[in-house]
Design a protein around this motif. Structure first.
Motif, PDB file in Angstrom:
ATOM      1  N   LYS A  33       0.818  -1.215   0.000  1.00 57.64           N
ATOM      2  CA  LYS A  33       0.000   0.000   0.000  1.00 57.64           C
ATOM      3  C   LYS A  33       0.850   1.263   0.000  1.00 57.64           C
ATOM      4  O   LYS A  33       0.325   2.368  -0.165  1.00 57.64           O
ATOM      5  CB  LYS A  33      -0.924  -0.006   1.226  1.00 57.64           C
ATOM      6  N   MET A  34       2.159   1.114   0.205  1.00 53.85           N
ATOM      7  CA  MET A  34       3.057   2.269   0.257  1.00 53.85           C
ATOM      8  C   MET A  34       3.824   2.481  -1.049  1.00 53.85           C
ATOM      9  O   MET A  34       4.582   3.426  -1.176  1.00 53.85           O
ATOM     10  CB  MET A  34       4.080   2.077   1.391  1.00 53.85           C
ATOM     11  N   ILE A  35       3.620   1.591  -2.003  1.00 57.26           N
ATOM     12  CA  ILE A  35       4.417   1.603  -3.232  1.00 57.26           C
ATOM     13  C   ILE A  35       3.785   2.476  -4.308  1.00 57.26           C
ATOM     14  O   ILE A  35       2.567   2.530  -4.456  1.00 57.26           O
ATOM     15  CB  ILE A  35       4.583   0.161  -3.762  1.00 57.26           C
ATOM     16  N   THR A  36       4.640   3.159  -5.050  1.00 55.60           N
ATOM     17  CA  THR A  36       4.210   3.873  -6.241  1.00 55.60           C
ATOM     18  C   THR A  36       4.431   2.938  -7.428  1.00 55.60           C
ATOM     19  O   THR A  36       5.573   2.577  -7.739  1.00 55.60           O
ATOM     20  CB  THR A  36       5.034   5.161  -6.442  1.00 55.60           C
ATOM     21  N   TYR A  37       3.347   2.518  -8.064  1.00 52.45           N
ATOM     22  CA  TYR A  37       3.429   1.555  -9.175  1.00 52.45           C
ATOM     23  C   TYR A  37       3.486   2.273 -10.517  1.00 52.45           C
ATOM     24  O   TYR A  37       2.950   3.379 -10.654  1.00 52.45           O
ATOM     25  CB  TYR A  37       2.222   0.611  -9.123  1.00 52.45           C
ATOM     26  N   ILE A  95       7.054   4.309  -2.110  1.00 53.48           N
ATOM     27  CA  ILE A  95       8.261   3.531  -2.321  1.00 53.48           C
ATOM     28  C   ILE A  95       8.479   3.409  -3.824  1.00 53.48           C
ATOM     29  O   ILE A  95       7.565   3.015  -4.556  1.00 53.48           O
ATOM     30  CB  ILE A  95       8.135   2.136  -1.699  1.00 53.48           C
ATOM     31  N   ILE A  96       9.686   3.723  -4.287  1.00 58.93           N
ATOM     32  CA  ILE A  96       9.960   3.641  -5.721  1.00 58.93           C
ATOM     33  C   ILE A  96      11.022   2.588  -6.053  1.00 58.93           C
ATOM     34  O   ILE A  96      11.301   2.332  -7.226  1.00 58.93           O
ATOM     35  CB  ILE A  96      10.396   5.014  -6.276  1.00 58.93           C
ATOM     36  N   GLY A  97      11.585   1.962  -5.030  1.00 57.45           N
ATOM     37  CA  GLY A  97      12.564   0.911  -5.271  1.00 57.45           C
ATOM     38  C   GLY A  97      12.740   0.034  -4.037  1.00 57.45           C
ATOM     39  O   GLY A  97      12.777   0.534  -2.921  1.00 57.45           O
TER      40      GLY A  97
END
Length: 206
Positions: free
Chosen positions: A124-128, A197-199
């Motif tokens: 839920k914290m990730i930028t896809y 989160i981007i990585g």
């Protein structure tokens, strides 16, 4: 007063640059002598203006009892305003305008979720889309959870993240780094003002 000081300093800097450029292009001795004379006069004038501005600022400070460089001020109600903490709000401006406190609180939350291996929470914290090391791209939370089903954090990478205090993090135009690159976070520019989160690195098969 500060504008006068800055103007004087800027003038001296510009003169120095002009002198360097002029000296490179002039070939005759008469032109060089003329340039040197004009430059000397201009430099003396700019220096005098700067000195005068500093003196005026210092005199005003003595009258008011304030320091020349004091950043404190009073608001319209006459109450003394708290001095700003230098660099705090724009610490990560290289990659986001989101303030330092918000960035580091998000980083701490990501750290805890990562260490708990709470993949549902992390999803839920990730930028896809996001690329998982080395070259697996996942496009949404379902794909991420499927990828992480039999994954764990290597002991070495876990130790690095455990030691991360989430303060004054390294940042560049790509984003903000936790640990030694195990996690990267950054602003989600599809949703300005939010972080993601981007990585993610340091994940291995169980």
């Amino acid at each position: 007063m500060r504008k006068k000081i800055l103007t004087g300093i800027l003038a001296v800097s510009m003169i120095a640059c002009m002198t360097a450029c002029g000296t490179k292009d002039d070939t005759s001795s008469s032109k060089a002598e003329t340039t040197t004379e004009v430059t000397t006069q201009a430099t003396e004038a700019a220096t005098a203006a700067t000195t005068e501005a500093v003196t005026e600022a210092a005199t005003a400070a003595e009258v008011t009892g304030d320091s020349v460089d004091s950043s404190s001020s009073e608001n319209s109600d006459g109450n003394e305003a708290a001095p700003a903490e230098s660099g705090d709000s724009d610490y990560y401006v290289v990659c986001t305008n989101i303030d330092k406190k918000t960035v580091e609180e998000f980083a701490a939350s990501v750290k805890d979720t990562y260490l708990q291996e709470d993949w549902a929470g992390l999803s839920k914290m990730i930028t896809y889309p996001i690329t998982m090391y080395p070259d697996v791209t996942v496009n949404n939370a379902d794909e991420f959870l499927s990828y992480m089903e039999n994954k764990t954090i290597s002991s070495e990478d876990k130790s690095v993240i455990e030691d991360e205090n989430c303060e004054d993090l390294f940042a560049n135009s790509t984003g903000i780094c936790l640990g030694s690159g195990q996690i990267w976070i950054g602003e989600d520019f599809d949703n300005p003002g939010t972080l993601g989160i981007i990585g993610i690195n340091g994940v291995t098969d169980k």
